[in-house]
Design a protein around this motif. Structure first.
Motif, PDB file in Angstrom:
ATOM      1  N   ALA A  20      -4.169  18.614  -1.875  1.00  0.00           N
ATOM      2  CA  ALA A  20      -4.251  19.909  -2.554  1.00  0.00           C
ATOM      3  C   ALA A  20      -2.872  20.522  -2.738  1.00  0.00           C
ATOM      4  O   ALA A  20      -2.550  21.062  -3.808  1.00  0.00           O
ATOM      5  CB  ALA A  20      -5.148  20.855  -1.755  1.00  0.00           C
ATOM      6  N   ALA A  21      -2.012  20.439  -1.706  1.00  0.00           N
ATOM      7  CA  ALA A  21      -0.694  21.058  -1.788  1.00  0.00           C
ATOM      8  C   ALA A  21       0.185  20.362  -2.817  1.00  0.00           C
ATOM      9  O   ALA A  21       0.838  21.019  -3.654  1.00  0.00           O
ATOM     10  CB  ALA A  21      -0.032  21.038  -0.412  1.00  0.00           C
ATOM     11  N   CYS A  22       0.247  19.036  -2.789  1.00  0.00           N
ATOM     12  CA  CYS A  22       1.144  18.312  -3.699  1.00  0.00           C
ATOM     13  C   CYS A  22       0.668  18.383  -5.149  1.00  0.00           C
ATOM     14  O   CYS A  22       1.482  18.576  -6.062  1.00  0.00           O
ATOM     15  CB  CYS A  22       1.267  16.860  -3.245  1.00  0.00           C
ATOM     16  SG  CYS A  22       2.225  16.658  -1.729  1.00  0.00           S
TER      17      CYS A  22
ATOM     18  N   PRO B  84       4.873  13.760  -0.749  1.00  0.00           N
ATOM     19  CA  PRO B  84       3.509  13.509  -0.239  1.00  0.00           C
ATOM     20  C   PRO B  84       3.499  12.712   1.063  1.00  0.00           C
ATOM     21  O   PRO B  84       2.692  12.992   1.954  1.00  0.00           O
ATOM     22  CB  PRO B  84       2.839  12.741  -1.384  1.00  0.00           C
ATOM     23  CG  PRO B  84       3.631  13.096  -2.599  1.00  0.00           C
ATOM     24  CD  PRO B  84       5.031  13.279  -2.123  1.00  0.00           C
ATOM     25  N   PHE B  85       4.384  11.727   1.185  1.00  0.00           N
ATOM     26  CA  PHE B  85       4.397  10.904   2.396  1.00  0.00           C
ATOM     27  C   PHE B  85       4.911  11.701   3.594  1.00  0.00           C
ATOM     28  O   PHE B  85       4.379  11.593   4.699  1.00  0.00           O
ATOM     29  CB  PHE B  85       5.263   9.658   2.154  1.00  0.00           C
ATOM     30  CG  PHE B  85       4.774   8.796   1.036  1.00  0.00           C
ATOM     31  CD1 PHE B  85       3.729   7.899   1.225  1.00  0.00           C
ATOM     32  CD2 PHE B  85       5.342   8.887  -0.226  1.00  0.00           C
ATOM     33  CE1 PHE B  85       3.270   7.105   0.196  1.00  0.00           C
ATOM     34  CE2 PHE B  85       4.886   8.099  -1.273  1.00  0.00           C
ATOM     35  CZ  PHE B  85       3.840   7.207  -1.061  1.00  0.00           C
ATOM     36  N   VAL B  86       5.954  12.504   3.370  1.00  0.00           N
ATOM     37  CA  VAL B  86       6.477  13.330   4.455  1.00  0.00           C
ATOM     38  C   VAL B  86       5.447  14.370   4.887  1.00  0.00           C
ATOM     39  O   VAL B  86       5.232  14.603   6.083  1.00  0.00           O
ATOM     40  CB  VAL B  86       7.786  14.009   4.012  1.00  0.00           C
ATOM     41  CG1 VAL B  86       8.271  14.990   5.073  1.00  0.00           C
ATOM     42  CG2 VAL B  86       8.855  12.973   3.733  1.00  0.00           C
ATOM     43  N   MET B  87       4.795  14.991   3.911  1.00  0.00           N
ATOM     44  CA  MET B  87       3.799  16.019   4.223  1.00  0.00           C
ATOM     45  C   MET B  87       2.601  15.426   4.958  1.00  0.00           C
ATOM     46  O   MET B  87       2.111  15.993   5.947  1.00  0.00           O
ATOM     47  CB  MET B  87       3.352  16.705   2.932  1.00  0.00           C
ATOM     48  CG  MET B  87       2.457  17.903   3.153  1.00  0.00           C
ATOM     49  SD  MET B  87       2.040  18.756   1.618  1.00  0.00           S
ATOM     50  CE  MET B  87       3.628  19.469   1.190  1.00  0.00           C
ATOM     51  N   LEU B  88       2.122  14.267   4.504  1.00  0.00           N
ATOM     52  CA  LEU B  88       0.985  13.627   5.162  1.00  0.00           C
ATOM     53  C   LEU B  88       1.331  13.270   6.603  1.00  0.00           C
ATOM     54  O   LEU B  88       0.528  13.483   7.518  1.00  0.00           O
ATOM     55  CB  LEU B  88       0.576  12.374   4.383  1.00  0.00           C
ATOM     56  CG  LEU B  88      -0.607  11.585   4.943  1.00  0.00           C
ATOM     57  CD1 LEU B  88      -1.874  12.446   4.939  1.00  0.00           C
ATOM     58  CD2 LEU B  88      -0.831  10.307   4.139  1.00  0.00           C
TER      59      LEU B  88
ATOM     60  N   ALA C  55      12.423  21.325   3.438  1.00  0.00           N
ATOM     61  CA  ALA C  55      13.652  20.894   2.770  1.00  0.00           C
ATOM     62  C   ALA C  55      13.341  20.134   1.495  1.00  0.00           C
ATOM     63  O   ALA C  55      13.969  20.358   0.446  1.00  0.00           O
ATOM     64  CB  ALA C  55      14.478  20.031   3.722  1.00  0.00           C
ATOM     65  N   PHE C  56      12.351  19.250   1.536  1.00  0.00           N
ATOM     66  CA  PHE C  56      12.001  18.471   0.352  1.00  0.00           C
ATOM     67  C   PHE C  56      11.348  19.353  -0.715  1.00  0.00           C
ATOM     68  O   PHE C  56      11.464  19.066  -1.904  1.00  0.00           O
ATOM     69  CB  PHE C  56      11.076  17.319   0.737  1.00  0.00           C
ATOM     70  CG  PHE C  56      11.801  16.129   1.309  1.00  0.00           C
ATOM     71  CD1 PHE C  56      12.866  16.297   2.170  1.00  0.00           C
ATOM     72  CD2 PHE C  56      11.418  14.842   0.985  1.00  0.00           C
ATOM     73  CE1 PHE C  56      13.547  15.209   2.703  1.00  0.00           C
ATOM     74  CE2 PHE C  56      12.100  13.746   1.502  1.00  0.00           C
ATOM     75  CZ  PHE C  56      13.164  13.928   2.367  1.00  0.00           C
TER      76      PHE C  56
ATOM     77  N   ARG D  99      -8.146  13.139   8.295  1.00  0.00           N
ATOM     78  CA  ARG D  99      -8.861  13.608   7.110  1.00  0.00           C
ATOM     79  C   ARG D  99      -8.325  14.954   6.634  1.00  0.00           C
ATOM     80  O   ARG D  99      -8.114  15.156   5.432  1.00  0.00           O
ATOM     81  CB  ARG D  99     -10.355  13.734   7.418  1.00  0.00           C
ATOM     82  CG  ARG D  99     -11.059  12.412   7.677  1.00  0.00           C
ATOM     83  CD  ARG D  99     -12.523  12.639   7.986  1.00  0.00           C
ATOM     84  NE  ARG D  99     -13.213  11.401   8.284  1.00  0.00           N
ATOM     85  CZ  ARG D  99     -14.531  11.311   8.461  1.00  0.00           C
ATOM     86  NH1 ARG D  99     -15.270  12.408   8.384  1.00  0.00           N
ATOM     87  NH2 ARG D  99     -15.087  10.150   8.722  1.00  0.00           N
ATOM     88  N   ARG D 100      -8.117  15.845   7.576  1.00  0.00           N
ATOM     89  CA  ARG D 100      -7.602  17.162   7.190  1.00  0.00           C
ATOM     90  C   ARG D 100      -6.184  17.056   6.632  1.00  0.00           C
ATOM     91  O   ARG D 100      -5.825  17.761   5.690  1.00  0.00           O
ATOM     92  CB  ARG D 100      -7.637  18.100   8.390  1.00  0.00           C
ATOM     93  CG  ARG D 100      -9.041  18.461   8.834  1.00  0.00           C
ATOM     94  CD  ARG D 100      -9.028  19.546   9.891  1.00  0.00           C
ATOM     95  NE  ARG D 100     -10.385  19.894  10.307  1.00  0.00           N
ATOM     96  CZ  ARG D 100     -10.676  20.826  11.207  1.00  0.00           C
ATOM     97  NH1 ARG D 100      -9.701  21.490  11.796  1.00  0.00           N
ATOM     98  NH2 ARG D 100     -11.930  21.083  11.526  1.00  0.00           N
ATOM     99  N   ALA D 101      -5.370  16.171   7.217  1.00  0.00           N
ATOM    100  CA  ALA D 101      -4.013  15.987   6.697  1.00  0.00           C
ATOM    101  C   ALA D 101      -4.044  15.464   5.275  1.00  0.00           C
ATOM    102  O   ALA D 101      -3.255  15.905   4.421  1.00  0.00           O
ATOM    103  CB  ALA D 101      -3.245  15.029   7.607  1.00  0.00           C
ATOM    104  N   LEU D 102      -4.937  14.534   4.994  1.00  0.00           N
ATOM    105  CA  LEU D 102      -5.034  13.990   3.645  1.00  0.00           C
ATOM    106  C   LEU D 102      -5.484  15.055   2.650  1.00  0.00           C
ATOM    107  O   LEU D 102      -4.930  15.178   1.544  1.00  0.00           O
ATOM    108  CB  LEU D 102      -6.009  12.807   3.636  1.00  0.00           C
ATOM    109  CG  LEU D 102      -6.226  12.127   2.280  1.00  0.00           C
ATOM    110  CD1 LEU D 102      -4.919  11.579   1.744  1.00  0.00           C
ATOM    111  CD2 LEU D 102      -7.270  11.019   2.393  1.00  0.00           C
TER     112      LEU D 102
END
Length: 727
Positions: free
Chosen positions: A26-28, A462-466, A489-490, A18-21
Motif C-alpha cells: 500500500a505504501a509503495c 520496496p525491499f528495504v521497507m518490506l 532516507a530512501f 503478512r502485515r509487512a507485505l
C-alpha cells in the motif's frame, strides 16, 4: 522477541510477514503513483506516511477485515487532524498548544478499548506530519488527497491481500458457555442431582475460556457502548452461573429444601432460558421466550422458600444456592439480550436496575460515563495521556524554536520510544539510539555511493521497507529504528536531492526525541502502573470491606429492598483492573513472589454481585442468634480485607501492620432456627468471600515489598495475565 510467538497475538512471524507485505504494497504503490505518475510530491509524502502511520506505527489488533473497520471509522478523524495540523503549524505557539490538547485527547482515547488505543499512535503521527515546514495551507487539498489515497490502498490491502483467519469471538465463547450451562442444568435436574466429573471439567473449562487474556484484543468487549458492556456482563454472568452449578450442594434427603417438583422446575427453566441465550448469542435464534418463564419461576421459588423456613442448615444452603443459580441465569439471559438487541431489548423492571444501569442509555451518555471515570490522576489512562502530550509539546517547542531540521523525526521518536515506566523508556532509548547509529552509518555510506540516482532508490525502497516492517516487530526496537532510518532516507532521496548528512540529521532528531521521552518518563509517574496498582488495590480492598459490613448489617436488620449505592466499589474495581492490565505489559522490577492481584479483583466482583442481590430483594430480620453469626463472619472478613489493603498501599520499608486477626467466623451448621432465606443467601455469600480472602492471603504477605533486583539482572517480563473482566 523470538520466532516462536503465538499467531493469535498478531505478532507471530507469519502474521508479521503478512502485515509487512500489505503495508509495503500500500505504501509503495500510493507513493509511486502520486510521485511518478501524477508528479505530486506532497501527495506522495502524505500517502506514504498515511499508510506507515496506520499500519506500522499503529497496533490495531485483529484480522485484516477487523482492522479495515477501524480504518474506515478513523479516516474522517485523519482528515480533521491533517487539516488542523496544517493551519496551526504557521506559528510555533499554536502548533505547541494544538499538540498539547490533541496529543492528550488521542492518547486518552485508550479508555475506549484496545482498538481505539491501537489506532491512536498513527493518528498522532498524522497530526504531527503537517506541523512542520513547509507551512503551506494552500497544499491542504493535496495533503488530504494523498493521505486518503494511501489509506484507501491500505484498506484494500488489509481486506484482500493474504487475509488471516478470524479466531473465536467473545460472543461465540459466551454462547458456548451458556450452552454448557444449559447442559449442566439438565444434569442437575436428574438423579443424583449433582454434576459428573466430566461435566464439572467442561463447566470449568468453559468458564476459563471467557477470561479476557484468552481472547484476541480485537474481540474483547472492552468499549464503553451498550453492547460491549452487556457482552462483558454476559461473560461474567456465565462464569458465575457455571461456578454456582459446579459448587451446588447435593440435596439433603428426605425431604429436599424445596418441593422436588419446584426444584426441578427451577433447573428446567434455567436450562431452557440459557439455552435460548446461547442460540441468541450464536445468531441461530431470535427468541427468548423462556427468559420470562425463568423470572416467574425464580419468584415462585423465592416465595416458596420464604413460606417454608428450613429445619437444617444443609437444607437452607441448598435452597440459597439454587436461588443463586436462578439469579445468575437471569443475569445471563438479560445481558445476552442486551448484547444482541441493544436498546431494543426489554429489561423487566423486576430485575435490579443497578446491575443493568446502562440499559436504554444513549451512546454519548455511556461514553461520558467511561471518560469521566478515568478523568483524574489516579487513572493510568490519564497518566499516560498527560505524559505523552507533554513530551510531544516539548519536542514541538524545541523543533520550532531551534528550527530543527526534519523535526517531526524527533516527535516520532518521542511517540514510538516513550514507555509507561522511566526504566523501560531508558532501556528502550539505549537500544533505539544504538540501532539508529548503525542504521545511519549504513545509510550515509549508501547515500554517498548511490548519489543522485533516483531510480536506484525507487527500486530498492520496496525491499528495504518490506525488510524493515518484517524484521522490526520480531527483532525489537533497535532493528526497527535502524531499518526505518534506511526507509526514510530512501524516501526523501526521491523527493529532493540528499547527501550523507541526512543520516546525521536523523541521528540528531532521534537523540533529541529520545532524551525528551526519558525526561518526561522520569518526571511524570516514572514507575508506571506499579505504584498506581498498589494504591488502586488498597482502595478496592477497603471498599470491599465497607460493602461487606454495610450489606451484612442491612441483612441482619431486615427491611424492604433498595438499590445499593455501589458506585464507589465499582469505580475502585475499574481503576484496579485498568492498572493491572497495564502492569501486565510492563517488565518486572522485583524478584520473588508477586502479589496475587487478581484474587483481590475477583473478590471485588463477588462482593459487588452478592451485595446487589441481597440488598435489592429485602426481607425480614434474621433473628439475634443468626444475626450474631453473620456479624461475626462479616467482621472477620472486613478486618482481613483492611489488613491486606494496608499491605497493598504501604511504601517499601514501611513496617508490617500489627495486631492479631480475628477468625473468619464460626461455622453455622447448627440449627438455624426460624430465619429468612436471606440468612442463608448471606451466609453462602460470606462463605465464598472467605475462600476469596484466604486466596488473597495464601502467600503469607502477598503485598509486602519484594527484594529489589540487582542492577546487573536483566529485566524479566511479567507472566501472562489479565483483569478479571474486560476493562
Amino acid at each position: 522477541m523470538g520466532a516462536g510467538h503465538d499467531a493469535r497475538t498478531g505478532r507471530g512471524p507469519s502474521v508479521v510477514a503478512r502485515r509487512a507485505l500489505r503495508t509495503t504494497l500500500a505504501a509503495c504503490v500510493s507513493f509511486f503513483v502520486c510521485l511518478y505518475a501524477l508528479d505530486r510530491p506532497v501527495a506522495a509524502t502524505y500517502a506514504l506516511f498515511g499508510v506507515v502511520s496506520m499500519a506500522a506505527l499503529s497496533h490495531i489488533p485483529g484480522t485484516g477485515r477487523q482492522r479495515v473497520a477501524v480504518l474506515i471509522r478513523t479516516t474522517p478523524v485523519a482528515w480533521v487532524l491533517v487539516t488542523i495540523g496544517t493551519y496551526l503549524a504557521v506559528r510555533t505557539w499554536t502548533a505547541v498548544a494544538g499538540m498539547l490538547l490533541i496529543g492528550f485527547a488521542l492518547a486518552f482515547v485508550a479508555v475506549a478499548g484496545p482498538r481505539a488505543a491501537g489506532a491512536a499512535p498513527g493518528l498522532q503521527l498524522l497530526y504531527i506530519l503537517p506541523c512542520f515546514p513547509p507551512y503551506a495551507p494552500d497544499t491542504l487539498g493535496e495533503r488530504l488527497a494523498g493521505a486518503t489515497f494511501g489509506l484507501l490502498l491500505l484498506v484494500l490491502a488489509e481486506a484482500f491481500v493474504l487475509p488471516e483467519e478470524p479466531g473465536p469471538t467473545y460472543r461465540r465463547l459466551a454462547s458456548g458457555a451458556a450452552g454448557t450451562a444449559a447442559r449442566c442444568a439438565a444434569e442437575l435436574g436428574r438423579a443424583p442431582y449433582t454434576l459428573s466429573a466430566a461435566s464439572t471439567e467442561a463447566a470449568l473449562a468453559s468458564g476459563e475460556s471467557l477470561r479476557p487474556f484468552r481472547v484476541d484484543e480485537a474481540d474483547r468487549p472492552a468499549g464503553p457502548g451498550l453492547r460491549d458492556r452487556a457482552l462483558t456482563h454476559a461473560g461474567l454472568a456465565a462464569r458465575t452461573l457455571l461456578g454456582r452449578m459446579v459448587n451446588l450442594p447435593p440435596p439433603p434427603r428426605p425431604p429436599g429444601p424445596l418441593p422436588m417438583e419446584l426444584e426441578s422446575e427451577v433447573l428446567t427453566a434455567v436450562g431452557r432460558a440459557v439455552g435460548e441465550s446461547a442460540a441468541l448469542l450464536d445468531g441461530t435464534a431470535d427468541s427468548t421466550e423462556a427468559a420470562g418463564v425463568l423470572r416467574k419461576v425464580r419468584e415462585e421459588a423465592a416465595s416458596a422458600a420464604a413460606r417454608e423456613p428450613p429445619t437444617t442448615a444443609a437444607r437452607g444452603r441448598r435452597r440459597a444456592a439454587l436461588l443463586e443459580v436462578a439469579d445468575a441465569a437471569v443475569a445471563l439471559v438479560t445481558a445476552a439480550e442486551l448484547a444482541v438487541r441493544g436498546r431494543r431489548a426489554q429489561v423487566p423492571c423486576d430485575v435490579d436496575a443497578g446491575r443493568f444501569w446502562y440499559a436504554g442509555r444513549l451512546a454519548p451518555g455511556l461514553w461520558w460515563h467511561r471518560v469521566a471515570g478515568h478523568a483524574g490522576p489516579r487513572s493510568v489512562h490519564f497518566q499516560n495521556a498527560v505524559r505523552i502530550s507533554l513530551a510531544l509539546a516539548a519536542a514541538r517547542t524545541i523543533a520550532g524554536v531551534d528550527s530543527l531540521p526534519h523535526g517531526f523525526w524527533a516527535m516520532l521518536a518521542v511517540l514510538s520510544l516513550t514507555r509507561t515506566t522511566a526504566a523501560q523508556t531508558r532501556a528502550t532509548v539505549r537500544v533505539a539510539i544504538t540501532g539508529t547509529l548503525l542504521g545511519a552509518l549504513v545509510t550515509g555510506i549508501l547515500l554517498a555511493l548511490i548519489g543522485g540516482h533516483t531510480v536506484v532508490y525507487a527500486i530498492a525502497l520496496p525491499f528495504v521497507m518490506l525488510t524493515a516492517f518484517r524484521v522490526g516487530p520480531v527483532r525489537g526496537v533497535g532493528w526497527a529504528q535502524g531499518m526505518f532510518t534506511l526507509v526514510v532516507a530512501f524516501v526523501f532521496a526521491q523527493l529532493a536531492p540528499v547527501t550523507w548528512q541526512l543520516a546525521e540529521v536523523r541521528i540528531l532528531d532521534v537523540v533529541i526525541g529520545s532524551l525528551i521521552g526519558v525526561v518526561f518518563g522520569v518526571l511524570a509517574w516514572p514507575r508506571g502502573a506499579e505504584r498506581e496498582l498498589h494504591r488502586a488495590v488498597a482502595l478496592l480492598l477497603t471498599r470491599e470491606a465497607e460493602t461487606v459490613e454495610r450489606t451484612t448489617g442491612a441483612v441482619v436488620e431486615g427491611g424492604p429492598g433498595r438499590t445499593p449505592d455501589d458506585e464507589p466499589l465499582l469505580h475502585a474495581l475499574t481503576m484496579a483492573e485498568t492498572a493491572f492490565a497495564q502492569h501486565q505489559s510492563e517488565p518486572r522490577t522485583h524478584e520473588g513472589p508477586r502479589p496475587d492481584w487478581q484474587a483481590a479483583m475477583m473478590t471485588g466482583h463477588h462482593v459487588l454481585w452478592g451485595s446487589r442481590r441481597l440488598l435489592v430483594r429485602g426481607g425480614p430480620a434474621v433473628g439475634p442468634e443468626n444475626g450474631a453469626r453473620l456479624d461475626g463472619r462479616a467482621t472477620g472478613l472486613a478486618t482481613r480485607m483492611r489488613r491486606e489493603a494496608q499491605r497493598a498501599g504501604r511504601a517499601p520499608g514501611d513496617p508490617e501492620p500489627e495486631g492479631a486477626l480475628p477468625p473468619l467466623g464460626a461455622d453455622a451448621d447448627g440449627p438455624p432456627g426460624l430465619s429468612s432465606p436471606r440468612f442463608f443467601s448471606a451466609l453462602a455469600w460470606l462463605d465464598s468471600l472467605a475462600v476469596d480472602v484466604a486466596r488473597v492471603t495464601a502467600s503469607g504477605h502477598p503485598f509486602g515489598p519484594a527484594r529489589p533486583k540487582s542492577p546487573s539482572a536483566p529485566g524479566k517480563p511479567s507472566a501472562p495475565g489479565e483483569p478479571s473482566a474486560p476493562a
